[in-house]
Design an enzyme around this catalytic site. Sequence first.
Site, PDB file in Angstrom:
ATOM      1  N   ASN A 136       0.838  -1.211   0.000  1.00 34.84           N
ATOM      2  CA  ASN A 136       0.000   0.000   0.000  1.00 34.84           C
ATOM      3  C   ASN A 136       0.865   1.250   0.000  1.00 34.84           C
ATOM      4  OD1 ASN A 136      -2.387  -1.347   0.098  1.00 34.84           O
ATOM      5  ND2 ASN A 136      -2.832  -0.945   2.250  1.00 34.84           N
TER       6      ASN A 136
ATOM      7  N   ARG B 250     -10.921  -5.157 -14.290  1.00 35.56           N
ATOM      8  CA  ARG B 250      -9.732  -5.931 -13.925  1.00 35.56           C
ATOM      9  C   ARG B 250     -10.125  -7.393 -13.966  1.00 35.56           C
ATOM     10  NH1 ARG B 250      -7.486  -2.317  -8.887  1.00 35.56           N
ATOM     11  NH2 ARG B 250      -6.228  -0.966 -10.170  1.00 35.56           N
TER      12      ARG B 250
ATOM     13  N   ARG C  72      -5.472   0.825 -13.162  1.00 30.69           N
ATOM     14  CA  ARG C  72      -4.118   1.084 -12.705  1.00 30.69           C
ATOM     15  C   ARG C  72      -3.328  -0.193 -12.380  1.00 30.69           C
ATOM     16  NH1 ARG C  72      -3.765   4.584  -7.562  1.00 30.69           N
ATOM     17  NH2 ARG C  72      -4.572   6.242  -8.894  1.00 30.69           N
TER      18      ARG C  72
ATOM     19  N   HIS D 235     -15.585   2.383 -15.145  1.00 29.93           N
ATOM     20  CA  HIS D 235     -15.457   1.687 -13.864  1.00 29.93           C
ATOM     21  C   HIS D 235     -16.716   0.900 -13.529  1.00 29.93           C
ATOM     22  CE1 HIS D 235     -14.542   1.737  -9.368  1.00 29.93           C
ATOM     23  NE2 HIS D 235     -13.482   1.190  -9.926  1.00 29.93           N
TER      24      HIS D 235
ATOM     25  N   TYR E 252     -12.761  -9.891  -1.852  1.00 29.87           N
ATOM     26  CA  TYR E 252     -13.445  -8.592  -1.815  1.00 29.87           C
ATOM     27  C   TYR E 252     -14.917  -8.842  -1.491  1.00 29.87           C
ATOM     28  CZ  TYR E 252      -9.621  -6.167  -4.351  1.00 29.87           C
ATOM     29  OH  TYR E 252      -8.428  -5.617  -4.745  1.00 29.87           O
TER      30      TYR E 252
ATOM     31  N   ARG F 106     -14.275   2.407   4.377  1.00 26.77           N
ATOM     32  CA  ARG F 106     -13.114   1.567   4.680  1.00 26.77           C
ATOM     33  C   ARG F 106     -11.824   2.380   4.686  1.00 26.77           C
ATOM     34  NH1 ARG F 106     -11.779  -1.561  -0.081  1.00 26.77           N
ATOM     35  NH2 ARG F 106     -10.191   0.011  -0.417  1.00 26.77           N
TER      36      ARG F 106
ATOM     37  N   HIS G  97     -15.635  -3.839  -0.035  1.00 23.62           N
ATOM     38  CA  HIS G  97     -15.565  -3.221  -1.362  1.00 23.62           C
ATOM     39  C   HIS G  97     -16.926  -2.776  -1.898  1.00 23.62           C
ATOM     40  CE1 HIS G  97     -14.627  -3.259  -5.801  1.00 23.62           C
ATOM     41  NE2 HIS G  97     -13.579  -2.619  -5.324  1.00 23.62           N
TER      42      HIS G  97
END
Lengths: 708, 517
Positions: free
Chosen positions: A50, A373, A403, A433, A466, A562, A590
């Site tokens: 992270n 993704r 990303r 997205h 997730y 979160r 998520h």
Amino acid sequence: MSEKEEKHVIPYINRELSWVDFNYRVLEESFRKENPIMERMRFLGITASNLDEFFMVRVAGVEDQVDSHYFMRDLSGYTPAELLLTLSQKIHSFIEKQYSCFTRSVLPALKKSGIRFLKADELNESQKKYISEYFDKILFPVLTPLAVDRSRPFPLLANRSLNIAVRLKGEDESYFAVVQVPGILTRFLNIPSEGGNDYILLENVIIYKLGELFELNEIRSACTFRITRSSDLDIDEDSDDLLIEVQKFLKKRKRGKPVRLELSRGHDYETELFLKEMLEIEDHQIYEIPGPLDLTFCSSFASMPKYEQFCYRPLQPVYPASDFADCDDIFKAIRERDRMVHHPYESFETVIDFVRTAAEDENVLAIKQTLYRVSGHSPIVAALIRAAENGKQVTVLVELKARFDEENNIMWAKKLEEAGCHVIYGLVGLKTHCKILLVVRRDEDGIRRYVHMATGNYNDSTAKVYTDIGIFTCREPYGVDASSLFNVLTGYSRPPEYNRFIVAPSALRPFFLRMIRNETENAKKSLPCGITAKVNSLVDPEIIDLLYQASKAGVPIHLIVRGICCLIPGKTGFSENITVRSIVGRLLEHSRIFVFGNAGNTKVFLGSADWMQRNLDRRVELVFPVEDEHLRGRIMKIVDLLLNDNENARTMEADGTYSRVDRRGKTPLSCQDEFAKIAQQYAHFQLDREVSAPETAYSIKRKGITEP
Amino acid sequence: MNRKKSPKLAAVLDIDSNALKMRISQLKKGKIDDLETLEYPLHLGHEVFTDGRISFESLRELSSLLHGYEDVLNGYGVTDYRAVATTALREAENRSFIIDQLKIQNGLQIEVLEDDQEKTLIYWEILNYLNKIENKRGESALICYIGAGTIGFSVYDGKQMIFSQNIPMGSLKLHDMLGNIQNMTEDFYTVVEEYLDSILGHINIPLENGKANNLILTGSGIRLIAKICGIEQADGRYELDSLRIKDLFQQIRKMPQERIGRKYNLSEETAELLYSSLSIAMKLLHYTNSATILSPEVELWDALIRQMLIAKSSGQYQDHVRVSAISCAKKISDSYHCSRAHTECVRGFSCKIFDKMKGLHGLGRRERLLLELASILHDCGHYVTVKQHLQSSFDIIKDTDIYGLTDEEMLLTAFVARYNEYDVPSHRNHTFALLSENNRLIVSKLVAIFRLSNALDKSQKQKLSDIKVRLEKDRLTISAQSDANLFLEQWAFDQCAPYFKEVFGYNPELTIKSNLL
């Protein structure tokens, strides 16, 4: 900004500082003795990766602002220069804590389990012999010491690579050499021992054997170091606070400029000076690490199958999901009523089944899907390829800009194209997205559209960790909207007026503003009101401002955020009616859920968007209402449990700090464990009707919505 | 799946002045269910109204989009579709090249709808819609379609369409024509208003007091006005308060378009559309007593898709066009003081002969309608001059708008009327010679029939109330009963017979039996 606007100051935490707080919360999990030791290792690894990403993107962004002499204060009152300094201080403290966790908490716990990380001087003779042999046969051939002197410039070191700086004695003065720790070899070397659980880190082996690399020179000192470079992305999508000048500057910016230098503690001063000069790095960018550099290895260490017993008991996703139990025709099930799947408690296989069935079903005419993704060997992609081979019209929107996943996405895009799928890459300037899947089917009574909309990506790997929610429906307005959305994404049509969908960038911000204002108005009229929102991040100042106004009007607001949260709850005159909690547990929270009291007619929405400028203004995001009463009930129960968690939840205080929920007198409740239990009970309930329905398995006081 | 159970699907691709649009619909439980509606902004209208042609850059964009639309069609397995184009392509000087290229590049056969066809299809949808509203059924209405390039103007008397007029001045065209004056004067709104007056001021609608009970406006500009007025669509229509429209017009009439755009968050093009549409709507308010304007959400493709999906719908539409066209023609005929008894008598005879000769002339219901219209209108020229009445009738008819008929069809009708006596169609007439061979044939056949019919009431005294038509080996026998003096009719009939024989190869014979026998 007008004078009036300037005076309108709201309590606002800087988002970068808030992010560091989030990483602290992750770190807390690696401190927690209740967590299995390998999971603690994993959390530690996550904090490290992270932090790497944070430096590459966010800190690099602040550095750019400073370099371009941007000096405006942000909403939290910081100039970029001040923020950089504060961040540096905060991250320095964080690292101390991170390594304190590693050396004082995790390593002793590993030792208790018989797992040891040894240094060279702690090895016994046979182990020393082993590493010598390893060095000679494996390591030596791949090591390339690079001397630096007048004729040999400082090498261009790869981002995030681990290196050893060696100071050597020269004729007149010292000179330096750099040895890169090879990334292709395992970082932790298992060395022979009784239990087979002794390890040494690769850099320690190299340092131990450095003499053999520099036989002709006297080694004065050696230390590990690592540089982190700014991300190669031209401009970070999150850089909403950048001015045009900064953007211009970014174009000129030297790609991959170092933004952090990590040096192992105990390094010598000359080496530091040398690296500082070579890398053109400043003092605040130097981090002295009190332990092994780059703790990301902890994650891969924790993933070794041999240590499975030191991990969480694997979560068994229920399959088929409760809403699809006893159903042999997935389309029929969706025709009967809307269906919902709660991941990872319920298996993602259900979604894969849906695509696979559609691929083989002779009545399916077309499949359209967004892919943001996807996993390495995505069964979804395989099913789409199969569908195209079966003559279905397959349209796939692949977001290449996801990303750090760009390469993976390009590879899949090519495979899909080769199979005959119509692959599109979204709208220029807008990252796609939204997560949506549309199946056009020729049913007996006409063409019908089956839609799956989700809060998470179509990624079978991440769907195991997730928490996300997906809804299946064939309600006509949703089908029409889904078709329209794909027509916009393919560039065939301009955005229509959607029936149900709320789509960013055009409509999502006005929608949320309207909904929040509506609650404020309801509160003023003493009508039932309330807002409960679960997002990954809350950054958007306009939303925050309106939430404060709603709170002032008496709207009870419960936020489950979160990660970054720039809003401050409990501030007198602003946010007394707002609570903020962050749930950080074994699974990554998520899902995005939005609940509005709406004068007693509660509205529930799910979606892909966070409350950040990038989601509201610069992406194609989808938020949709949940109309099926039964599913709304399920989601409300999910929200209830999230709000009653006292195991993994931290609440944010009025000073911006987070503290664990006081659970004195309360039964411990981990919402993630509870969701898993409910899913299992549902599965049981479906198999054996004698077991009571899980609705009765818990009873929780509902929060969030006031009654009239 | 059994293909018999496959849903019936249809699609319409519409290349209009502002956008490329497509709708895919299915017939589900007897109702039309829209599956997809696509709309992509393309400014072909601007190009055509300013440069007269469509650029090849736009053609490439259009072609590429059409490829995408074909993908969407394939996604549903749609094979039954129509690709139509309206004003922009219709008026483009290079329309043939564009259509040809689209056929080559996309394999699409584009149908360019004539202005009248386009409007009539929309009016039909509007009337269908109005008939569903309880308190609007049977009420008179002025129905206007404000398109990008034209304004359609028609009057419904509660039973039938009785008037139809197309004005080649739509919202976009109005702007494109006058736009360059905008920067020269601060009184641009005055220019627009005066210009509209100069066009609309001459229209007298054939209703009591010249006003309709209802004003029905459609077109994208009206929807935009409704949106800006904050009016939500309900039951498939917008109901706009005329005062609200006047207010809005007062607010924006002096504003430059760029300011209108800023005020209402519109693109410059949309602001132009708003200004022009509002100016036109304001003028149309003069023709009604109603305080509200109805704007049903109907579009061209609603009618086309209905015809494609519902088999009987096409026949209903044809009937509607016929009935309305005839009632419009009668109104016009009346205004030229034609004898209704005579024209109806001739119409009846014409239809009888036409129907009997079905197997010989090879013409359809559309040509039959032209014959009917020629019968109704053939005497209009007498109002202008007795000396040159045939030429006058020709001139009047060819420039008259009749509901549902194209300009070309009106020209054919004018020729039929023109040759009702004396001359016959000939290449010596240059205008006639310019017609296509097929059209020349149509005119010739209709003239042959019409001349006989007209001869049967040459005295305009309806001496023959009924006729019987028989086809024999090489003869067409027309028999009737009458005790009147029919020498004039017989003479006229004999004059026309040779031409009839020349066209059809049948010798017409008139047999009169006395009632007394």
